[in-house]
Design a protein around this motif. Sequence first.
Motif, mmCIF file in Angstrom:
data_model
loop_
_atom_site.group_PDB
_atom_site.id
_atom_site.type_symbol
_atom_site.label_atom_id
_atom_site.label_comp_id
_atom_site.label_asym_id
_atom_site.label_seq_id
_atom_site.Cartn_x
_atom_site.Cartn_y
_atom_site.Cartn_z
ATOM 1 N N LEU A 163 0.836 -1.201 0.000
ATOM 2 C CA LEU A 163 0.000 0.000 0.000
ATOM 3 C C LEU A 163 0.875 1.257 0.000
ATOM 4 N N VAL A 164 1.873 1.282 0.850
ATOM 5 C CA VAL A 164 2.787 2.438 0.894
ATOM 6 C C VAL A 164 3.483 2.593 -0.456
ATOM 7 N N LEU A 165 3.930 1.489 -1.023
ATOM 8 C CA LEU A 165 4.554 1.542 -2.347
ATOM 9 C C LEU A 165 3.572 2.090 -3.381
ATOM 10 N N ALA A 206 -5.285 2.529 -9.008
ATOM 11 C CA ALA A 206 -3.840 2.295 -9.102
ATOM 12 C C ALA A 206 -3.268 1.829 -7.763
ATOM 13 N N VAL A 207 -3.678 2.468 -6.676
ATOM 14 C CA VAL A 207 -3.208 2.046 -5.354
ATOM 15 C C VAL A 207 -3.680 0.623 -5.080
ATOM 16 N N VAL A 221 -2.561 -5.069 -4.169
ATOM 17 C CA VAL A 221 -2.852 -6.494 -4.365
ATOM 18 C C VAL A 221 -1.637 -7.211 -4.944
ATOM 19 N N ALA A 222 -1.095 -6.694 -6.032
ATOM 20 C CA ALA A 222 0.039 -7.366 -6.677
ATOM 21 C C ALA A 222 1.257 -7.405 -5.759
ATOM 22 N N LEU A 241 -10.456 -0.032 -0.918
ATOM 23 C CA LEU A 241 -9.595 1.071 -1.365
ATOM 24 C C LEU A 241 -10.243 1.957 -2.420
ATOM 25 N N VAL A 242 -11.055 1.384 -3.275
ATOM 26 C CA VAL A 242 -11.744 2.182 -4.295
ATOM 27 C C VAL A 242 -13.130 2.581 -3.797
#
Length: 137
Positions: free
Chosen positions: A63-65, A85-86, A91-92, A121-122
């Motif tokens: 998440l931070v990334l 995008a976040v 997830v990945a 998140l969305v």
Amino acid sequence: MTVPSSRTRPASIGPAAPPRAVVVSAAFDVVLVVVFAAIGRASHGEDVWGGLAVTAWPFVVALVLGWLVVRAWRAPDAPVRTGLAVWAVTVAGGMVLRAVSGQGVQVAFIIVAAVVLLLFLVGRRALTRLIARVGRR
């Protein structure tokens, strides 16, 4: 060619959201990722508090990334521009970090994690936008 003054930000960077909005949005995201991990542990009959950090850390790091890659502080509550995008990076990246740390990444878990984190998140960004629009009326 004009050079931006020291008082303006270059157009490519774009304006940042107010600091309070960024902190609140980031905090919501972290809390929701930890809630996702807690729900997962509880749904499998595992001790929620005993292993929560082990379950949550790959997704919190991802998440931070995601926030850094997307520069989420520019539009922290944008459902599409920032949220999708976040979510994708979370997830990945979370799955990759789980795999390299020896945690499970079964197909069913990937699907459930993707759906739940999409809603968190969305969905929370869409809800935030809706509440803000209603509040302006």
